[in-house]
Design a protein around this motif. Structure first.
Motif, PDB file in Angstrom:
ATOM      1  N   ARG A 131       0.684  -1.169  -0.298  1.00 12.83           N
ATOM      2  CA  ARG A 131      -0.066  -0.253  -0.016  1.00 12.83           C
ATOM      3  C   ARG A 131       0.790   1.301  -0.046  1.00 12.83           C
ATOM      4  N   GLU A 132       2.205   1.081   0.805  1.00 13.48           N
ATOM      5  CA  GLU A 132       2.482   2.461   0.640  1.00 13.48           C
ATOM      6  C   GLU A 132       3.971   2.650  -0.373  1.00 13.48           C
ATOM      7  N   GLY A 133       3.889   1.195  -0.973  1.00 13.76           N
ATOM      8  CA  GLY A 133       5.289   1.235  -1.981  1.00 13.76           C
ATOM      9  C   GLY A 133       6.341   1.606  -1.716  1.00 13.76           C
ATOM     10  N   ILE A 134       6.482   0.371  -0.721  1.00 18.64           N
ATOM     11  CA  ILE A 134       7.956   1.058  -0.609  1.00 18.64           C
ATOM     12  C   ILE A 134       8.453  -1.057  -0.553  1.00 18.64           C
ATOM     13  N   SER A 135       9.989  -0.796  -0.141  1.00 14.45           N
ATOM     14  CA  SER A 135      10.661  -2.307   0.332  1.00 14.45           C
ATOM     15  C   SER A 135      10.583  -2.717   0.353  1.00 14.45           C
ATOM     16  N   ASP A 136      10.251  -4.641   0.976  1.00 13.30           N
ATOM     17  CA  ASP A 136       9.913  -5.615   1.919  1.00 13.30           C
ATOM     18  C   ASP A 136      11.049  -5.047   3.326  1.00 13.30           C
ATOM     19  N   ARG A 137      12.184  -4.728   3.009  1.00 13.53           N
ATOM     20  CA  ARG A 137      12.790  -4.709   4.298  1.00 13.53           C
ATOM     21  C   ARG A 137      12.337  -3.397   4.746  1.00 13.53           C
ATOM     22  N   GLU A 138      12.281  -2.186   3.802  1.00 16.54           N
ATOM     23  CA  GLU A 138      11.309  -1.046   4.635  1.00 16.54           C
ATOM     24  C   GLU A 138      10.486  -1.026   5.744  1.00 16.54           C
ATOM     25  N   ALA A 139       9.257  -2.288   4.863  1.00 19.24           N
ATOM     26  CA  ALA A 139       8.117  -2.249   5.342  1.00 19.24           C
ATOM     27  C   ALA A 139       8.641  -3.462   6.769  1.00 19.24           C
ATOM     28  N   TYR A 140       9.122  -4.277   6.488  1.00 18.73           N
ATOM     29  CA  TYR A 140       8.939  -5.031   8.104  1.00 18.73           C
ATOM     30  C   TYR A 140       9.429  -4.241   9.078  1.00 18.73           C
ATOM     31  N   LEU A 141      10.550  -2.997   8.412  1.00 20.89           N
ATOM     32  CA  LEU A 141      11.169  -1.962   9.817  1.00 20.89           C
ATOM     33  C   LEU A 141      10.362  -1.089  10.591  1.00 20.89           C
ATOM     34  N   LYS A 142       9.409  -0.747   9.042  1.00 17.86           N
ATOM     35  CA  LYS A 142       8.204   0.119   9.841  1.00 17.86           C
ATOM     36  C   LYS A 142       7.490  -0.294  10.239  1.00 17.86           C
ATOM     37  N   ALA A 143       6.881  -1.715   9.846  1.00 20.46           N
ATOM     38  CA  ALA A 143       5.906  -2.205  11.251  1.00 20.46           C
ATOM     39  C   ALA A 143       6.295  -2.632  12.266  1.00 20.46           C
ATOM     40  N   VAL A 144       7.998  -2.560  12.209  1.00 24.27           N
ATOM     41  CA  VAL A 144       9.055  -3.337  13.999  1.00 24.27           C
ATOM     42  C   VAL A 144       7.958  -1.585  14.996  1.00 24.27           C
ATOM     43  N   GLU A 145       7.953   0.111  14.057  1.00 24.41           N
ATOM     44  CA  GLU A 145       7.756   1.136  14.429  1.00 24.41           C
ATOM     45  C   GLU A 145       6.505   1.347  15.372  1.00 24.41           C
ATOM     46  N   VAL A 146       5.784   0.599  14.216  1.00 22.28           N
ATOM     47  CA  VAL A 146       3.767   0.449  14.404  1.00 22.28           C
ATOM     48  C   VAL A 146       3.786  -0.713  15.452  1.00 22.28           C
ATOM     49  N   HIS A 147       4.542  -1.627  16.230  1.00 18.10           N
ATOM     50  CA  HIS A 147       4.673  -2.338  17.464  1.00 18.10           C
ATOM     51  C   HIS A 147       4.986  -1.375  18.041  1.00 18.10           C
ATOM     52  N   ASN A 148       6.189  -0.756  18.739  1.00 14.87           N
ATOM     53  CA  ASN A 148       6.968  -0.334  19.215  1.00 14.87           C
ATOM     54  C   ASN A 148       5.662   1.078  19.619  1.00 14.87           C
ATOM     55  N   ASP A 149       5.070   1.813  19.088  1.00 17.35           N
ATOM     56  CA  ASP A 149       3.995   2.211  18.760  1.00 17.35           C
ATOM     57  C   ASP A 149       2.946   2.292  20.039  1.00 17.35           C
ATOM     58  N   LEU A 150       2.339   0.779  19.116  1.00 25.45           N
ATOM     59  CA  LEU A 150       1.658   0.130  20.243  1.00 25.45           C
ATOM     60  C   LEU A 150       2.013  -0.335  21.543  1.00 25.45           C
ATOM     61  N   MET A 151       3.050  -0.677  21.959  1.00 20.28           N
ATOM     62  CA  MET A 151       3.584  -1.340  23.317  1.00 20.28           C
ATOM     63  C   MET A 151       3.644   0.287  24.253  1.00 20.28           C
ATOM     64  N   HIS A 152       4.288   1.495  23.858  1.00 23.07           N
ATOM     65  CA  HIS A 152       4.134   2.366  24.528  1.00 23.07           C
ATOM     66  C   HIS A 152       3.026   2.945  24.473  1.00 23.07           C
ATOM     67  N   ASP A 153       2.064   2.519  23.790  1.00 19.72           N
ATOM     68  CA  ASP A 153       0.242   3.206  23.820  1.00 19.72           C
ATOM     69  C   ASP A 153      -0.395   2.138  25.178  1.00 19.72           C
TER      70      ASP A 153
END
Length: 449
Positions: free
Chosen positions: A379-401
């Motif tokens: 959906r965001e037109g980025i590489s598999d690696r970039e998408a995976y690392l962004k998903a890690v950030e999403v997880h971290n945001d959810l954990m902090h929340d």
């Protein structure tokens, strides 16, 4: 191991408010939180306390998670606040009563005598670099062995869950280690078995109806509806009741649901059982949404995927932490919007952990499996690696929340059962990560670092 049977549900102590860090403790202290005495019953040795977990500064995510035995400060990213620890006096207050004759006032009583400490073994697997998580102590090996033995006997002898050629996969799931890590305050092995049977039954439905072992999106709604009646009984006429009752034994998932729920209902309160049924309905709704997208070949937007994952997630597991702990969070406190937010964030964060650790496993499976990195890349037109690392950030945001929401609720509602329940949910979150990291039979990490 002798089985002393289940202990009755009991009131709890806020002895574990420290799970949410020094700032939660300070709020609770300022609010006048006091340790409340539980039921005075014959004392049994208490289980090991969960480690104190430091709180990082707002927005700060450690590059790697703290390693047991090493100073936390070595693993805090730039800009993180210094680790604040409660004062010795506050720790004494929150640890509950001590001294001769007070052991029976602690909630985490267990039926086994404490085993001598075993030498620390290296933790299997590698955590995802950059993932925000808390290490946990190695689960009690005696409990892991006993839960593993009992759950296999239940699966084979009571519900005939799987054929012989699935035995390796069942053993490789390591469900005993999973549940012992997630429920460190369970008073007995049989309390742990309540969660373990339900976990295995849920996975049987997922595998056999949805995914690996004959699952399909076609006709899933009908299968899930009939399976759900094993949790939420059909009330019909005398003429048709026997046919429904017979149907509960017609396939392995329904046999597992029926049996696991019968055990759970015998030990839980009516409110806890109804809470679990509600959460399972949520789960089944999430299954159906994902199946509908598969049938229509719809690639959801990232926010749509996250909405689906709020339902198709682990939520039913941490919300029974009070039943497994041998006490009850009253229904009105469970229904508080603030508590519902905490539970939802915990379920969302733990489910993204599954997306991340199962990423390579799903890529190697037939067909296209939706997970957060795949959806972000598409959906965001980025590489598999970039998408995976962004998903890690999403997880971290959810954990902090999640941790912030839990801290706010602990400070605003310092009721003993609320504090213990919040600690139990947090323990489940940490145990869930531990199991994913250490289950090298199922999971391996992508080569993105």
């Amino acid at each position: 191991m002798p089985d002393p049977g289940l202990s009755p549900l009991q009131s709890s102590l806020p002895a574990a408010a420290a799970r949410f860090g020094a700032h939660v403790l300070a709020h609770a202290h300022a609010s006048g939180t006091e340790a409340a005495a539980g039921d005075a019953r014959p004392a049994l040795p208490s289980g090991p306390a969960l480690p104190f977990v430091p709180v990082f500064g707002a927005g700060a995510v450690p590059a790697t998670a703290p390693v047991p035995g090493e100073p936390v400060a070595q693993h805090v990213g730039e800009g993180a606040a210094a680790v604040r620890r409660p004062s010795p006096a506050l720790e004494r207050i929150l640890s509950g009563p001590s001294g001769l004759g007070t052991a029976g006032l602690h909630p985490a009583r267990r039926e086994e005598p404490p085993a001598p400490p075993a030498p620390e073994a290296p933790v299997e697997g590698h955590p995802i670099p950059g993932l925000y998580y808390h290490p946990v102590p190695e689960p009690d090996p005696a409990r892991v062995e006993e839960v593993s033995r009992r759950i296999k006997a239940w699966a084979l002898d009571e519900v005939e869950l799987y054929p012989e050629d699935w035995e390796g996969q069942f053993d490789g799931f390591h469900v005993g280690r999973y549940m012992v890590a997630c429920h460190p305050d369970a008073p007995t092995v049989e309390h742990l078995m309540l969660a373990t049977r339900l976990m295995v039954a849920e996975n049987a439905v997922d595998d056999c109806y949805c995914e690996d072992h004959g699952g399909s999106p076609i006709g899933l709604g009908g299968r899930l509806l009939l399976a759900h009646t094993a949790l939420d009984a059909l009330h019909t006429t005398k003429e048709y009741q026997p046919e429904w009752a017979q149907s509960l034994h017609s396939d392995a998932p329904r046999r597992a649901y029926r049996s696991a729920m019968e055990y759970f209902v015998r030990q839980s309160t009516p409110s806890q059982a109804d809470r679990y049924r509600h959460d399972m309905a949520r789960l089944h709704l999430g299954y159906l949404a994902e199946a509908a997208w598969a049938q229509t070949e719809h690639m959801p937007e990232v926010w749509e995927y996250l909405a689906m994952r709020q339902f198709n997630n682990f939520r039913p597991c941490p919300t029974i932490t009070d039943t497994v702990g041998g006490y009850e969070l009253p229904a009105d406190l469970h229904a508080l919007p603030a508590m519902q937010r905490v539970i939802a964030l915990a379920g969302n964060a733990t489910t993204i952990v599954n997306d991340l650790y199962s990423y390579t496993k799903e890529l190697a499976s037939p067909g296209r499996h939706l997970n957060l990195p795949v959806v972000i890349a598409e959906r965001e037109g980025i590489s598999d690696r970039e998408a995976y690392l962004k998903a890690v950030e999403v997880h971290n945001d959810l954990m902090h929340d999640f941790e912030a929401a839990a801290a706010d609720l602990a400070a605003s509602c310092p009721v003993p059962s609320v504090l213990r329940f919040l600690r139990g949910v947090a323990a489940w979150v940490d145990g869930n990560h531990y199991w994913h990291q250490t289950n090298t039979y199922r999971y391996s990490l992508p080569d993105f670092w």
